[in-house]
Design an enzyme around this catalytic site. Structure first.
Site, PDB file in Angstrom:
ATOM      1  N   ASP A  96     -47.719  89.122 -21.361  1.00  0.00           N
ATOM      2  CA  ASP A  96     -46.868  90.289 -21.625  1.00  0.00           C
ATOM      3  C   ASP A  96     -45.596  89.820 -22.337  1.00  0.00           C
ATOM      4  OD1 ASP A  96     -46.478  89.333 -18.604  1.00  0.00           O
ATOM      5  OD2 ASP A  96     -44.538  89.938 -19.444  1.00  0.00           O
TER       6      ASP A  96
ATOM      7  N   GLU B 135     -55.787  83.055 -11.546  1.00  0.00           N
ATOM      8  CA  GLU B 135     -55.470  81.893 -12.384  1.00  0.00           C
ATOM      9  C   GLU B 135     -56.351  80.690 -12.058  1.00  0.00           C
ATOM     10  OE1 GLU B 135     -51.237  81.970 -11.535  1.00  0.00           O
ATOM     11  OE2 GLU B 135     -50.787  82.899 -13.464  1.00  0.00           O
TER      12      GLU B 135
ATOM     13  N   MET C  56     -42.760  82.620 -12.571  1.00  0.00           N
ATOM     14  CA  MET C  56     -42.137  82.613 -11.239  1.00  0.00           C
ATOM     15  C   MET C  56     -42.438  81.374 -10.406  1.00  0.00           C
ATOM     16  SD  MET C  56     -42.748  86.674 -10.484  1.00  0.00           S
ATOM     17  CE  MET C  56     -41.825  86.708  -8.969  1.00  0.00           C
TER      18      MET C  56
HETATM   19  C1  LIG Z   1     -48.710  91.297  -8.874  1.00  0.00           C
HETATM   20  C2  LIG Z   1     -47.822  90.883 -10.002  1.00  0.00           C
HETATM   21  C3  LIG Z   1     -47.581  89.424 -10.020  1.00  0.00           C
HETATM   22  C4  LIG Z   1     -46.765  88.944 -11.171  1.00  0.00           C
HETATM   23  C5  LIG Z   1     -46.808  87.420 -11.262  1.00  0.00           C
HETATM   24  C6  LIG Z   1     -46.440  86.981 -12.659  1.00  0.00           C
HETATM   25  N1  LIG Z   1     -46.581  85.563 -12.898  1.00  0.00           N
HETATM   26  C7  LIG Z   1     -45.640  84.800 -12.080  1.00  0.00           C
HETATM   27  O1  LIG Z   1     -45.594  83.473 -12.437  1.00  0.00           O
HETATM   28  C8  LIG Z   1     -46.469  85.198 -14.337  1.00  0.00           C
HETATM   29  C9  LIG Z   1     -45.786  86.208 -15.194  1.00  0.00           C
HETATM   30  C10 LIG Z   1     -46.374  86.907 -16.212  1.00  0.00           C
HETATM   31  N2  LIG Z   1     -45.458  87.730 -16.815  1.00  0.00           N
HETATM   32  C11 LIG Z   1     -44.268  87.578 -16.166  1.00  0.00           C
HETATM   33  C12 LIG Z   1     -43.008  88.183 -16.321  1.00  0.00           C
HETATM   34  N3  LIG Z   1     -42.789  89.112 -17.277  1.00  0.00           N
HETATM   35  N4  LIG Z   1     -42.010  87.831 -15.485  1.00  0.00           N
HETATM   36  C13 LIG Z   1     -42.225  86.907 -14.514  1.00  0.00           C
HETATM   37  N5  LIG Z   1     -43.407  86.294 -14.301  1.00  0.00           N
HETATM   38  C14 LIG Z   1     -44.432  86.627 -15.135  1.00  0.00           C
END
Ligand SMILES: CCCCCCN(CO)Cc1c[nH]c2c(N)ncnc12
Length: 228
Positions: free
Chosen positions: A196, A12, A172
């Site tokens: 997503d 990011e 998150m």
């Molecule tokens: C290795 C994996 C790291 C995932 C981190 C995801 N970030 C958290 O900020 C954003 C995010 C994108 N899609 C999400 C979702 N469906 N639920 C929670 N958070 C998110």
């Protein structure tokens, strides 16, 4: 003016470091802070690592140690609002913690005493984001973000968060950054590009679109700096 730009993951903020090109690196509290300047603005850039605790530490450090006077968050999020698609940009009007729960004592989800369910972002920064979107003819949704220490990849949880908080997206870190900036009286905004749909395919979608969506959010933040 010193402005912090914060993300949660290296993906990011990489687009930002690549854009600015030269910067100092300062290690502190198991985090790296990158300092540079751009058009007369002092910048301090950092990614917190994932989750509300990491984000609170980094947001606090950006303000208390590095002296940030405004904080811009850039990253990706899962869509809860069905009209949001991968690649769409969202600027938060207010944020809540969907996993903060003392409902056993009659309180609403996301509330603890002396707190509030929602923390509002800075109106001037949100207006600036909308102005930039208009000028660049980029669709930008204004909406509510629900933050929690869980990657949401399940339709039932997705709907519960969407309904309980009237939230348009989930991630998150945002709401914890909001609590910190609000407490320290620092104007902030949270900009997220959708990666997503927070459903059963969210993991695959996230893996596929993290980099492109993170770049989109970062590029928009840079466009905002040009008008700050
Ligand atoms: C290795 C994996 C790291 C995932 C981190 C995801 N970030 C958290 O900020 C954003 C995010 C994108 N899609 C999400 C979702 N469906 N639920 C929670 N958070 C998110």
């Amino acid at each position: 003016m010193k402005i912090a730009i914060m993300g949660a993951m290296v993906e990011e903020i990489t687009p930002l470091l690549e854009f600015f090109g030269t910067y100092e690196t300062i290690e502190h509290a198991k985090n790296r802070y990158y300092t540079t300047s751009y058009r007369g603005i002092d910048l301090v850039i950092a990614y917190s690592k994932i989750g509300k605790v990491n984000a609170s530490l980094t947001a606090s450090t950006l303000i208390e140690k590095f002296g940030a006077q405004k904080l811009l968050f850039s990253g990706v999020a899962g869509a809860l609002n069905p009209s949001l698609k991968v690649g769409d940009l969202l600027v938060a009007t207010k944020l809540a913690q969907h996993d903060l729960d003392i409902t056993a004592f009659g309180h609403p989800h996301g509330y603890v005493p002396e707190g509030s369910v929602y923390v509002e972002t800075d109106k001037a920064l949100t207006e600036l984001a909308k102005q930039v979107a208009l000028e660049q003819k980029i669709p930008l949704l204004e909406g509510i973000i629900a933050t929690g220490d869980q990657f949401i990849c399940d339709g039932v949880k997705k709907e519960w968060i969407h309904t309980t908080f009237n939230a348009d997206a989930t991630e998150m870190e945002g709401a914890s950054v909001a609590v910190v900036c609000d407490a320290l009286n620092i104007p902030f905004c949270v900009l997220r590009a959708i990666s997503d749909a927070a459903d059963m395919d969210a993991g695959f979608s996230f893996d596929e679109f993290l980099v492109s969506s993170a770049k989109e959010s970062a590029q928009f933040i840079i466009a905002m700096l040009d008008e700050l």
